[in-house]
Design a protein around this motif. Sequence first.
Motif, PDB file in Angstrom:
ATOM      1  N   ASN A  92      13.026  80.965 -15.919  1.00 24.24           N
ATOM      2  CA  ASN A  92      12.513  81.499 -14.653  1.00 24.24           C
ATOM      3  C   ASN A  92      13.665  81.666 -13.666  1.00 24.24           C
ATOM      4  O   ASN A  92      14.412  80.715 -13.429  1.00 24.24           O
ATOM      5  N   PRO A  93      13.806  82.851 -13.063  1.00 21.91           N
ATOM      6  CA  PRO A  93      14.894  83.041 -12.095  1.00 21.91           C
ATOM      7  C   PRO A  93      14.609  82.319 -10.782  1.00 21.91           C
ATOM      8  O   PRO A  93      13.528  82.454 -10.218  1.00 21.91           O
ATOM      9  N   VAL A  94      15.591  81.521 -10.335  1.00 25.17           N
ATOM     10  CA  VAL A  94      15.465  80.798  -9.064  1.00 25.17           C
ATOM     11  C   VAL A  94      16.579  81.266  -8.140  1.00 25.17           C
ATOM     12  O   VAL A  94      17.748  81.257  -8.518  1.00 25.17           O
ATOM     13  N   LYS A  95      16.190  81.702  -6.943  1.00 28.35           N
ATOM     14  CA  LYS A  95      17.166  82.148  -5.946  1.00 28.35           C
ATOM     15  C   LYS A  95      17.141  81.289  -4.687  1.00 28.35           C
ATOM     16  O   LYS A  95      17.936  81.473  -3.784  1.00 28.35           O
ATOM     17  N   ASN A 101       7.773  82.393  -7.514  1.00 26.51           N
ATOM     18  CA  ASN A 101       8.379  83.202  -6.444  1.00 26.51           C
ATOM     19  C   ASN A 101       9.867  82.927  -6.250  1.00 26.51           C
ATOM     20  O   ASN A 101      10.351  82.899  -5.121  1.00 26.51           O
ATOM     21  N   MET A 102      10.583  82.657  -7.349  1.00 22.83           N
ATOM     22  CA  MET A 102      12.036  82.439  -7.312  1.00 22.83           C
ATOM     23  C   MET A 102      12.424  81.146  -6.593  1.00 22.83           C
ATOM     24  O   MET A 102      13.536  81.021  -6.091  1.00 22.83           O
ATOM     25  N   VAL A 161       5.121  78.420   3.142  1.00 17.58           N
ATOM     26  CA  VAL A 161       6.179  79.408   3.381  1.00 17.58           C
ATOM     27  C   VAL A 161       6.474  80.194   2.105  1.00 17.58           C
ATOM     28  O   VAL A 161       6.560  81.424   2.120  1.00 17.58           O
ATOM     29  N   CYS A 162       6.593  79.482   0.993  1.00 22.72           N
ATOM     30  CA  CYS A 162       7.050  80.112  -0.251  1.00 22.72           C
ATOM     31  C   CYS A 162       5.943  80.793  -1.045  1.00 22.72           C
ATOM     32  O   CYS A 162       6.218  81.472  -2.026  1.00 22.72           O
TER      33      CYS A 162
END
Length: 145
Positions: free
Chosen positions: A90-93, A56-57, A115-116
């Motif tokens: 993996n994209p992490v924001k 989930n980023m 939360v995530c």
Amino acid sequence: MEHLQTKAILLNQEFATKKEAIEATGQALLECGYIQPEYIATMHERDQLTSTFIGNMVAIPHGTDGSQQFINQSGLVVLQAPAGVSFDGNPVKLLIGIAGVDGQHLALLSKIAIVCSELTNVEAMVKATSPAEIIALFEGVEENV
């Protein structure tokens, strides 16, 4: 959430590499007084052992099992990176750095996971324009647990 303070939330960060993102997360923990400088090296070690990307980023950079002596007090930091950074493809924001004493990191991880696990919560944190918005998401979860 008692371990999340306004000064521990950094909005609109940009990182070219995963290493740079982990370093910045460690620096944020250090600046908040949660850790000693040596803890940052263990954060890099942890990610080399197993990726701190959780889906989930979101990535949760933290130290290795032997890093407790470098933790001053439990706390977390949140770094928002709307442009994203690659964690092994993996994209992490959203980076959430944690330091926990006496097993408190498990409770912190549990709250973060709750939360995530909801992509809408992560997206809201990535779009947040103030630290208060991010704190409110964590506090909302605590009330429902």
